[in-house]
Write an enzyme that holds these catalytic residues in place. Structure first.
Site, PDB file in Angstrom:
ATOM      1  N   LYS A   1       0.829  -1.206   0.000  1.00 14.62           N
ATOM      2  CA  LYS A   1       0.000   0.000   0.000  1.00 14.62           C
ATOM      3  C   LYS A   1       0.865   1.260   0.000  1.00 14.62           C
ATOM      4  O   LYS A   1       0.650   2.179  -0.784  1.00 14.62           O
ATOM      5  CB  LYS A   1      -0.932   0.003   1.207  1.00 14.62           C
ATOM      6  CG  LYS A   1      -1.903   1.184   1.235  1.00 14.62           C
ATOM      7  CD  LYS A   1      -2.653   1.295   2.541  1.00 14.62           C
ATOM      8  CE  LYS A   1      -3.548   0.137   2.807  1.00 14.62           C
ATOM      9  NZ  LYS A   1      -4.389   0.322   4.019  1.00 14.62           N
TER      10      LYS A   1
ATOM     11  N   GLU B   1      10.277  -5.870   3.544  1.00 12.45           N
ATOM     12  CA  GLU B   1      10.426  -7.164   2.881  1.00 12.45           C
ATOM     13  C   GLU B   1      10.013  -7.085   1.414  1.00 12.45           C
ATOM     14  O   GLU B   1      10.709  -7.597   0.529  1.00 12.45           O
ATOM     15  CB  GLU B   1       9.569  -8.226   3.600  1.00 12.45           C
ATOM     16  CG  GLU B   1       9.994  -8.517   5.025  1.00 12.45           C
ATOM     17  CD  GLU B   1       9.304  -7.625   6.044  1.00 12.45           C
ATOM     18  OE1 GLU B   1       9.335  -7.977   7.231  1.00 12.45           O
ATOM     19  OE2 GLU B   1       8.734  -6.578   5.656  1.00 12.45           O
TER      20      GLU B   1
ATOM     21  N   GLY C   1      -4.822  -4.890   5.797  1.00  7.94           N
ATOM     22  CA  GLY C   1      -4.149  -5.877   4.955  1.00  7.94           C
ATOM     23  C   GLY C   1      -4.789  -7.245   5.008  1.00  7.94           C
ATOM     24  O   GLY C   1      -4.954  -7.918   3.980  1.00  7.94           O
ATOM     25  N   ARG C   2      -5.181  -7.674   6.202  1.00  8.65           N
ATOM     26  CA  ARG C   2      -5.744  -9.016   6.349  1.00  8.65           C
ATOM     27  C   ARG C   2      -7.174  -9.106   5.833  1.00  8.65           C
ATOM     28  O   ARG C   2      -7.759 -10.181   5.811  1.00  8.65           O
ATOM     29  CB  ARG C   2      -5.666  -9.456   7.804  1.00  8.65           C
ATOM     30  CG  ARG C   2      -6.340  -8.504   8.789  1.00  8.65           C
ATOM     31  CD  ARG C   2      -5.898  -8.812  10.219  1.00  8.65           C
ATOM     32  NE  ARG C   2      -6.430  -7.893  11.208  1.00  8.65           N
ATOM     33  CZ  ARG C   2      -5.911  -6.709  11.508  1.00  8.65           C
ATOM     34  NH1 ARG C   2      -4.848  -6.277  10.844  1.00  8.65           N
ATOM     35  NH2 ARG C   2      -6.421  -5.951  12.463  1.00  8.65           N
TER      36      ARG C   2
ATOM     37  N   GLU D   1      -4.063 -11.431  14.398  1.00  7.10           N
ATOM     38  CA  GLU D   1      -3.664 -10.034  14.259  1.00  7.10           C
ATOM     39  C   GLU D   1      -4.825  -9.122  14.636  1.00  7.10           C
ATOM     40  O   GLU D   1      -4.617  -8.017  15.136  1.00  7.10           O
ATOM     41  CB  GLU D   1      -3.211  -9.755  12.824  1.00  7.10           C
ATOM     42  CG  GLU D   1      -2.485  -8.420  12.659  1.00  7.10           C
ATOM     43  CD  GLU D   1      -1.790  -8.287  11.320  1.00  7.10           C
ATOM     44  OE1 GLU D   1      -0.625  -8.723  11.206  1.00  7.10           O
ATOM     45  OE2 GLU D   1      -2.415  -7.769  10.381  1.00  7.10           O
TER      46      GLU D   1
ATOM     47  N   HIS E   1      -3.016 -38.123  11.024  1.00  6.01           N
ATOM     48  CA  HIS E   1      -1.810 -38.897  11.274  1.00  6.01           C
ATOM     49  C   HIS E   1      -0.730 -38.057  11.945  1.00  6.01           C
ATOM     50  O   HIS E   1       0.443 -38.445  11.947  1.00  6.01           O
ATOM     51  CB  HIS E   1      -1.291 -39.484   9.963  1.00  6.01           C
ATOM     52  CG  HIS E   1      -2.209 -40.497   9.365  1.00  6.01           C
ATOM     53  ND1 HIS E   1      -2.070 -41.849   9.584  1.00  6.01           N
ATOM     54  CD2 HIS E   1      -3.316 -40.350   8.586  1.00  6.01           C
ATOM     55  CE1 HIS E   1      -3.035 -42.503   8.947  1.00  6.01           C
ATOM     56  NE2 HIS E   1      -3.803 -41.609   8.336  1.00  6.01           N
TER      57      HIS E   1
ATOM     58  N   LYS F   1       9.403  -4.700  13.688  1.00  7.77           N
ATOM     59  CA  LYS F   1       9.846  -4.143  12.409  1.00  7.77           C
ATOM     60  C   LYS F   1      10.744  -2.931  12.632  1.00  7.77           C
ATOM     61  O   LYS F   1      11.778  -2.762  11.977  1.00  7.77           O
ATOM     62  CB  LYS F   1       8.635  -3.759  11.564  1.00  7.77           C
ATOM     63  CG  LYS F   1       7.831  -4.939  11.046  1.00  7.77           C
ATOM     64  CD  LYS F   1       6.442  -4.551  10.600  1.00  7.77           C
ATOM     65  CE  LYS F   1       6.424  -3.574   9.475  1.00  7.77           C
ATOM     66  NZ  LYS F   1       5.050  -3.310   8.982  1.00  7.77           N
TER      67      LYS F   1
END
Length: 562
Positions: free
Chosen positions: A213, A219, A285-286, A371, A402, A526
Site C-alpha cells: 500500500k 520485505e 491488509g488481512r 492479528e 496422522h 519491524k
C-alpha cells in the site's frame, strides 16, 4: 464511534453464562439420545454453507444466553457502524469498509455509500473495472513483455495480507486457473524465497506484481529490487536487453505492475503509475484479498471468476447484516468462540479443511484472527477484562489425522475444531470401484462423530481388549466441533467462507471490547529490525548499543558467516 466499550463481564448475560457453565454437565451422547431433533435445531444455512453446530458443548439455554450477551454488548449497533463507515478503527481514526469492496454498484436512483465525503461505491468499482481490464489484457496475450511474448507466469511480491490472501485463494481455486498461466508468490525476506521462485522462470514471459500500500514495506521492496535485478540480468543474459538505462526502464515498465497508492514511489521504482492499482486506508491488509491486492487472482481465474468471488463475500455480508442472531451463522460461531474461550477455557482453535486446495486456509486465518484479536487493551485504551484471542492452527485432513489428532481426541486440552468439506471434488478419481472422495469424506464424518461421542471402557472391553490397555483406548468424547459443508469449492463459496471468518472475528472483538482493525503489535519488531540492521552489517557503535544477549547473538552470527 469512540464511545467506551461495554464491559461484557459486567453484563447480566455474562453472570448468567457463568452460572450456567457451573451447572452444566457436558454430555453429547446423552443430549443426542434425548433429543432426536438436536442436529436440526443447531444447524443453519448461510449462502451455500450448511453449518452444523450441534456437536458443540451447548444447549438451547447456552445459545439464548449468548444471544442476550450479543444484545447487551451492543453487537447490532457496532455492526451497523462498520457497514455504514463510522470510524470504528479508533486508534487509527479510520472507517472499516472491507465489506464495501464487494458491494454491487447501486442501481440508478439508489443511494451510494458515501464516507468522509467520498463516494465509496464509485471509487471501488472504478478500481474493479481497471483490474478487470488489465487481467483481460494479460490473459488474452495483449499485454506482452519487452520481447513481445505473452505472460506465462505472474509473481506476486507482498507479505502479510498482501500475500496470505492471494496465495490461499489461488491455491483454493487452482482448477479455475487459465491454462498456460501460473502464479507464484514471494513474501519472505529470506533470499531463498525469491531465488527459488525465479530460478526456472523465463524473464521474457514473467510479470511481477509488487503489492504494498505504501510502497515502503521492507520485505516487499527488498524482494522487488531483487526481482528487478534478476529481470535485468536474465534478459541481458538472453540477449534481450541492451546495456542502457532506457532499456532497463522499459523492461521494468513492461514486466512490473504495482498494487499501491504511493504513485511517486511506484514511479521512482520504474513502474508506470498507470499500471498501479490502489486501495484505501479503510482496508486492513488481512481484509484485502478482495481489493486490488487480489490482482494476481483476477488474472489467474479471470475477471468473471473474481466477480463471483466478490459475490460470495457479499452474500455472507448480507446474511450477517440482516439475519437475526438466532439464525446468524457468523454471529453464532463468534459467540460460540466466546463460550469456548471465556467459559470452557479453550486456548486454541483448530481449522481442519477436508480439501487439499484449502491447505493455506488455516495460515490465512492465523493472520485474520490473531492479528485482529490478539489485544490486551480495549478500544478506549483500558485493559481487557477477560481472555481475548485464540491460537488458530490446522492442516488439511487426512494429513492431520496422522499427526496431531491424537491430542484433540485424548489430550488434556479442550481444542474446539471447525471441519470444512465439499460434496463435489475438484478431481473425481476412483480407486477401482471406490470413490476416493467418498472415502475421504467418510473420515470427515467419522472424526466429528468420534470427537463428540468417544468410546467408553465398556465398549472397549466388548471388543475383547485386554483389561490392562483398556484405559489407553478409552475416548472421553465431548470434544466440540463445528461442521461446515458446501456443494463445491467455487469462487463464490470461497468468498463466503472468508467473509464468514471475517465476521466471526468481528463478533468476538465486539464482545471483548477491542479494536480488531489495528495491529500495533506488528510494528515494534519491524522498527527494531531497522535499528539492529547496522549492527549486523558491521557498525561497531550500533553493536555496542545492543543488550548482551542480542550483541552475543550478532557476534556469533558474524563469526559463523565469516
Amino acid at each position: 464511534m469512540s464511545t467506551a466499550p461495554i464491559d461484557a463481564t459486567t453484563t447480566t448475560a455474562w453472570a448468567d453464562l457463568t452460572a450456567h457453565h457451573s451447572d452444566l454437565t457436558s454430555d453429547l451422547r446423552g443430549w443426542f439420545a434425548a433429543d432426536p431433533q438436536r442436529a436440526e435445531r443447531f444447524t443453519h444455512r448461510a449462502g451455500d454453507l450448511y453449518v452444523d453446530l450441534s456437536k458443540n458443548l451447548i444447549t438451547e439455554e447456552t445459545v439464548a444466553l449468548l444471544t442476550r450477551l450479543a444484545d447487551e454488548v451492543g453487537l447490532a449497533g457496532r455492526l451497523d457502524a462498520m457497514f455504514t463507515g463510522e470510524h470504528i478503527n479508533v486508534t487509527e481514526d479510520r472507517a472499516v469498509l472491507h465489506t464495501a469492496l464487494r458491494r454491487p454498484l447501486p442501481e440508478d436512483g439508489d443511494a451510494h455509500l458515501v464516507v468522509d465525503g467520498q463516494d465509496v461505491d464509485e471509487d471501488v468499482h472504478e478500481v474493479r473495472a481497471a483490474l478487470a481490464e488489465f487481467a483481460d489484457k494479460v490473459r488474452s496475450g495483449e499485454w506482452t513483455g519487452v520481447t513481445g511474448k505473452r505472460v506465462e507466469t505472474v509473481v506476486n511480491i507482498g507479505i502479510g495480507g498482501s500475500d496470505l490472501g492471494p496465495v490461499m485463494a489461488y491455491e483454493a481455486l487452482e482448477p479455475y486457473v487459465q491454462d498456460g498461466l501460473e502464479v507464484r508468490f514471494v513474501s519472505n525476506i529470506d533470499p531463498t524465497d525469491v531465488a527459488q521462485k525465479t530460478a526456472d522462470l523465463d524473464p521474457e514471459t514473467t510479470l511481477f506484481i509488487v503489492a504494498s500500500k505504501t510502497f515502503g514495506t521492507l520485505e516487499t521492496l527488498t524482494n522487488a529490487r531483487l526481482a528487478r535485478e534478476w529481470l535485468w540480468t536474465s534478459l541481458a543474459g538472453a540477449g534481450a536487453l541492451a546495456d542502457t538505462d532506457d532499456a532497463r526502464r522499459d523492461a521494468v515498465a513492461k514486466h512490473f505492475v504495482a498494487v499501491s497508492t504511493a504513485l511517486d514511489k511506484v514511479a521512482d521504482f520504474g513502474i508506470d503509475p498507470a499500471n498501479a492499482f490502489g486501495f484505501w486506508d479503510w482496508v486492513g491488509g488481512r481484509y484485502s484479498v478482495d481489493s486490488a491486492i487480489g490482482l494476481s487472482l483476477a488474472i489467474a481465474i479471470g475477471p468473471d471468476g473474481f466477480e463471483e468471488f466478490l459475490g460470495g463475500f457479499h452474500t455472507m455480508d448480507e446474511h450477517f447484516r440482516t439475519a437475526p442472531i438466532s439464525e446468524n451463522v457468523p454471529a453464532l460461531m463468534g459467540l460460540l468462540n466466546i463460550w469456548n474461550v471465556n467459559f470452557l477455557g479453550a486456548e486454541t482453535h483448530a481449522v481442519l479443511p477436508y480439501a487439499q486446495q484449502l491447505n493455506r486456509f488455516p495460515a490465512y486465518l492465523q493472520q485474520l484472527t490473531m492479528e485482529s484479536n490478539g489485544k490486551s487493551v480495549r478500544w478506549d485504551g483500558s485493559p481487557v477484562t477477560s481472555q481475548t484471542g485464540e491460537v488458530f492452527w490446522g492442516e488439511p485432513g487426512t494429513n492431520g489425522q496422522h499427526a496431531f489428532y491424537q491430542l484433540i481426541h485424548q489430550g488434556t486440552r479442550l481444542i474446539p475444531a471447525d471441519f470444512i468439506a465439499f460434496a463435489q471434488p475438484a478431481y473425481p478419481l476412483a480407486d477401482g470401484d471406490t470413490d476416493v472422495h467418498g472415502l475421504f469424506l467418510a473420515n470427515f464424518f467419522a472424526q466429528t462423530k468420534a470427537l463428540a461421542f468417544g468410546k467408553t471402557a465398556d465398549e472397549v472391553r466388548a471388543e475383547g481388549t485386554d483389561e490392562s490397555i483398556v484405559p489407553a483406548r478409552v475416548f472421553s468424547g465431548n470434544r466440540p466441533t463445528t461442521s461446515i459443508l458446501a456443494p463445491a469449492l467455487t469462487p463464490a463459496v470461497l468468498g463466503q467462507l472468508v467473509a464468514l471468518y471475517e465476521h466471526i472475528t468481528f463478533v468476538q472483538g465486539v464482545v471483548w471490547g477491542i479494536d480488531s482493525f489495528d495491529q500495533w503489535g506488528v510494528e515494534l519488531g519491524k522498527k527494531l529490525a531497522l535499528e539492529v540492521a547496522p549492527a549486523v552489517a558491521g557498525d561497531a557503535e550500533a553493536l555496542a548499543a545492543q543488550d548482551s544477549s542480542t550483541k552475543a547473538l550478532i557476534e556469533t552470527y558474524q563469526a559463523l558467516r565469516g
